[in-house]
Each structure stands twice: as structure tokens, then as C-alpha cells.
Design a protein around this motif. Structure first.
Motif, PDB file in Angstrom:
ATOM      1  N   THR A   1      68.083  57.782  50.547  1.00 35.40           N
ATOM      2  CA  THR A   1      67.287  57.621  51.759  1.00 35.40           C
ATOM      3  C   THR A   1      65.944  58.324  51.588  1.00 35.40           C
ATOM      4  OG1 THR A   1      67.981  59.669  52.849  1.00 35.40           O
ATOM      5  CG2 THR A   1      69.424  57.755  53.133  1.00 35.40           C
ATOM      6  N   ASN A   2      65.134  58.232  52.616  1.00 28.38           N
ATOM      7  CA  ASN A   2      63.922  59.043  52.686  1.00 28.38           C
ATOM      8  C   ASN A   2      64.029  60.052  53.827  1.00 28.38           C
ATOM      9  OD1 ASN A   2      63.605  57.127  54.727  1.00 28.38           O
ATOM     10  ND2 ASN A   2      61.415  56.907  54.425  1.00 28.38           N
ATOM     11  N   ILE A   3      65.250  60.419  54.170  1.00 28.89           N
ATOM     12  CA  ILE A   3      65.517  61.465  55.168  1.00 28.89           C
ATOM     13  C   ILE A   3      65.347  62.793  54.432  1.00 28.89           C
ATOM     14  CG2 ILE A   3      67.246  62.461  56.710  1.00 28.89           C
ATOM     15  CD1 ILE A   3      68.554  59.623  56.765  1.00 28.89           C
TER      16      ILE A   3
ATOM     17  N   ARG B   1      76.476  63.524  56.185  1.00 30.86           N
ATOM     18  CA  ARG B   1      75.535  64.600  55.845  1.00 30.86           C
ATOM     19  C   ARG B   1      74.486  64.049  54.887  1.00 30.86           C
ATOM     20  NH1 ARG B   1      80.020  65.633  53.106  1.00 30.86           N
ATOM     21  NH2 ARG B   1      79.944  65.805  50.859  1.00 30.86           N
ATOM     22  N   VAL B   2      73.321  64.698  54.904  1.00 30.01           N
ATOM     23  CA  VAL B   2      72.238  64.328  54.007  1.00 30.01           C
ATOM     24  C   VAL B   2      71.912  65.536  53.147  1.00 30.01           C
ATOM     25  CG1 VAL B   2      69.854  63.552  53.814  1.00 30.01           C
ATOM     26  CG2 VAL B   2      71.255  62.745  55.715  1.00 30.01           C
TER      27      VAL B   2
ATOM     28  N   GLU C   1      66.699  65.124  45.080  1.00 34.55           N
ATOM     29  CA  GLU C   1      65.488  64.292  45.100  1.00 34.55           C
ATOM     30  C   GLU C   1      65.739  62.889  45.624  1.00 34.55           C
ATOM     31  OE1 GLU C   1      65.218  62.548  40.569  1.00 34.55           O
ATOM     32  OE2 GLU C   1      64.303  64.496  40.964  1.00 34.55           O
ATOM     33  N   ARG C   2      67.007  62.433  45.557  1.00 34.38           N
ATOM     34  CA  ARG C   2      67.360  61.102  46.064  1.00 34.38           C
ATOM     35  C   ARG C   2      67.655  61.120  47.556  1.00 34.38           C
ATOM     36  NH1 ARG C   2      72.317  59.903  42.507  1.00 34.38           N
ATOM     37  NH2 ARG C   2      72.588  62.096  43.065  1.00 34.38           N
TER      38      ARG C   2
ATOM     39  N   PRO D   1      72.168  51.539  49.071  1.00 32.66           N
ATOM     40  CA  PRO D   1      73.456  52.004  48.554  1.00 32.66           C
ATOM     41  C   PRO D   1      73.309  52.607  47.164  1.00 32.66           C
ATOM     42  CG  PRO D   1      73.577  49.713  49.317  1.00 32.66           C
ATOM     43  CD  PRO D   1      72.134  50.104  49.297  1.00 32.66           C
ATOM     44  N   LEU D   2      74.100  53.607  46.875  1.00 32.58           N
ATOM     45  CA  LEU D   2      74.160  54.189  45.520  1.00 32.58           C
ATOM     46  C   LEU D   2      75.233  53.481  44.727  1.00 32.58           C
ATOM     47  CD1 LEU D   2      73.792  58.045  45.792  1.00 32.58           C
ATOM     48  CD2 LEU D   2      72.363  56.476  44.557  1.00 32.58           C
TER      49      LEU D   2
END
Length: 69
Positions: free
Chosen positions: A9-11, A34-35, A40-41, A68-69
């Protein structure tokens, strides 16, 4: 069946997490999420029965990029 799904994400900060919280909390089947803003990803990990499509839609509705990863 409960599973863990991971997304990039860009969160990237606490304010971003607060912004996306009401959206992810509304996804039916999400047990916990959770984030990792230190990675870095910016990995979002979601546990529960929610579909990847439902998670992606809500994060995009919150204004963030997700893959998605």
C-alpha cells in the motif's frame, strides 16, 4: 475459512492509518488488520474471512493505493 492476506500500500504514517481505519473496520469478515509502515512496501496484513476484492475496494475508497502481495 480464516486466512491472512497481505497487500502493498501507500499507507505510510499514523495519520494514514487513522484515515483508513473506519474503512477497514467496515469490511465484513475482517478480524484484525495492521500496516507495517516501517517496511518500504507498507505491507497491510488482514486476517479474517473477507475477500481480497472487498479489502482492495475499501482501501481504494479510502484514497490509498493497494496491490496484493
Amino acid at each position: 475459512m480464516t486466512s491472512i492476506k497481505n497487500f502493498t500500500t501507500n499507507i505510510n504514517c499514523g495519520s494514514c492509518v487513522r484515515s483508513v481505519t473506519p474503512f477497514l473496520d467496515d469490511v465484513e469478515g475482517v478480524t484484525i488488520w495492521r500496516v507495517d509502515v516501517e517496511d518500504e512496501r507498507k505491507v497491510l496484513s488482514v486476517e479474517g474471512t473477507a475477500s481480497a476484492d472487498a479489502i482492495i475496494k475499501m482501501v481504494e475508497d479510502a484514497g490509498f493505493d493497494i496491490s496484493p502481495l
